[in-house]
Design an enzyme around this catalytic site. Structure first.
Site, PDB file in Angstrom:
ATOM      1  N   ASP A   1       0.918  -1.348   0.008  1.00 19.93           N
ATOM      2  CA  ASP A   1      -0.220   0.411   0.535  1.00 19.93           C
ATOM      3  C   ASP A   1       1.128   1.318   0.353  1.00 19.93           C
ATOM      4  OD1 ASP A   1      -2.253  -1.713   0.370  1.00 19.93           O
ATOM      5  OD2 ASP A   1      -2.190  -1.048   2.584  1.00 19.93           O
TER       6      ASP A   1
ATOM      7  N   ASP B   1     -14.004  -6.329  -3.605  1.00 22.69           N
ATOM      8  CA  ASP B   1     -13.285  -6.848  -1.929  1.00 22.69           C
ATOM      9  C   ASP B   1     -14.544  -7.517  -1.474  1.00 22.69           C
ATOM     10  OD1 ASP B   1     -11.458  -5.594  -1.943  1.00 22.69           O
ATOM     11  OD2 ASP B   1     -12.216  -3.734  -1.329  1.00 22.69           O
TER      12      ASP B   1
END
Lengths: 251, 196
Positions: A11, A130
């Site tokens: 990330d 997701d």
């Protein structure tokens, strides 16, 4: 034989690597270029960078980072985060990204998948999904699991494949950050249902979890972050263990 | 010095970065006369073979490429452009190497695209000097070039045996991405730059 891929996910915020535990409480785990290079040396098969920068200058910062990574890295990498139009993807491609990953932009505008596949080829387009179990149904979520959509995960993934996705990155939000293992049931269902590669994500905590996902499901790759970033699972150790279980890996 | 045919098909930043890391000098070729400045030529390519061939045709460089006698390396779609025809866009290609580019058959129980690291069965060829047989390279493609014993210098297995690398005279092609294939890919690029 085609190897199962091990993919560390980094990330990135403002050009620095961070990792969210359940996508909250961020920790700084270093310089993306240096981390990327180290992962390549360790035998990572591919890398994913997710840009979680929210500021206006995001795009420019990210392009510079992508170029720096591409200069150093001799394995493929994917960039995700904030890609909403062809121009975003094109800038990343020209900076050296091998694939781009789209998530909420695809949910809001499914045609984007088709447009990207048409311009750059479907091998360039990863659709990240997701998912979270709600009342017994797998539902697509946005904003790191905070926002539920009306889309059922299985249907959305099938639609994404039909539109031109080249690969699916499936993250189980129920498993993500728990280190209790991948969602093997759902991953097997999805992997059987579609004819493009699937990357398993969410829940990796031990080497056994990787063995489990590759022996019990048809996924093509497994992605994880913190277990790699903090050295809990060294990639060479992981791959040797997978090989012992007759899982094809690149050593 | 390597000249890269700059016809607008795909990501050459990774390729030029790999060449830079290897200390291999390179330049871009935009017109016919620029071929003379280089000892070796690379034809890159990503994406749709038919669209790439359209761009190559528009560049006006096809006849010149066909006439080259110095080492030429086509990478991925750049390799496919060397063949007669691709099922992708039903495209007529350069016909430098008499082979066909076909779509993988999903009835073989394989996922398409073929994406990831796969073993390469290598025939004795200077392009692969110092690379162990069965070394893995990084592939991303949905179309493949049929295996041919005359022009095949390496094969990969994905549902069926097909051409991972081909050669006819001074023309070479690799289906995988050497610029993304770790140390082995870098060795291959170095070997190419040393071909006589």
């Amino acid at each position: 034989m085609l190897s199962k891929r091990i993919i560390p996910c980094l990330d990135v915020k403002d050009g620095r690597t961070v990792k969210g535990v359940n996508f909250v409480d961020l920790k700084d785990a270093g310089d993306p270029v240096e981390l990327a290079w180290q992962y390549a040396q360790q035998g990572a098969d591919e890398l994913v960078f997710l840009d979680i920068t929210a500021t206006h200058e995001r795009r420019k910062t990210m392009i510079e980072m992508v170029k720096s990574v591409a200069r150093q890295l001799n394995i493929p990498f994917t960039i995700g985060g904030g890609i909403t139009e062809i121009a975003d993807a094109e800038a990343l491609l020209n900076a050296g990204a091998d694939k781009i990953s789209i998530n909420s932009a695809a949910v809001k505008n499914p045609q984007l998948i088709a447009d990207l596949a048409k311009v750059f080829g479907r091998q360039f387009v990863v659709v990240a999904v997701d998912t979270k179990l709600v009342n017994g149904k797998n539902m697509v979520h946005l904003n790191g699991g905070r926002l539920i959509t009306e889309l059922e995960t299985e249907q959305w993934i099938k639609q994404a494949e039909d539109l031109g996705a080249g690969e699916i990155l499936l993250t189980s939000m129920d498993h993500d950050g728990t280190k209790q293992g991948f969602d093997c049931n759902l991953l097997q269902t999805i992997s059987q249902m579609i004819n493009i590669p699937v990357i398993a994500s969410g829940g990796a905590g031990s080497i056994e979890h990787f063995t489990e996902v590759f022996t019990t499901t048809g996924v093509d790759a497994a992605l994880a972050a913190s277990v790699f970033h903090f050295g809990e699972i060294p990639i060479p150790v992981l791959k040797n263990e997978l090989k012992k279980h007759n899982i094809p890996v690149r050593l | 010095m390597i000249g890269i045919v700059n016809y607008g098909a795909g990501n050459i930043f990774s390729l030029t970065s790999a060449l830079s890391r290897l200390g291999i000098t390179y330049g871009m070729i935009n017109s016919e006369d620029e071929f003379d400045q280089y000892s070796h030529i690379i034809i890159p390519g990503v994406g749709h073979a038919g669209a790439a061939m359209d761009k190559l045709n528009k560049s006006g460089l096809v006849d010149k490429i066909r006439s080259l006698t110095k080492p030429v390396l086509g990478i991925c779609v750049g390799m496919q452009l060397l063949t007669d025809h691709s099922e992708e866009g039903d495209a007529t290609l350069t016909s430098i190497i008499p082979l066909q580019t076909k779509l993988f058959d999903k009835e073989l129980g394989i996922k398409i695209p073929h994406m990831g690291w796969n073993n390469v069965e290598i025939k004795n060829n200077s392009l692969f000097e110092g690379v162990e047989n069965q070394t893995q390279f990084y592939f991303v493609h949905s179309y493949f070039i049929e295996y041919n014993p005359i022009f095949g210098i390496a094969t990969a297995d994905y549902g069926q045996e097909y051409s991972a690398a081909i050669q006819k005279d001074n023309f070479y092609g690799v289906q995988f991405h050497p610029e993304k294939s770790g140390a082995a890919g870098e060795r291959l690029l170095l070997n190419f730059s040393n071909l006589k």
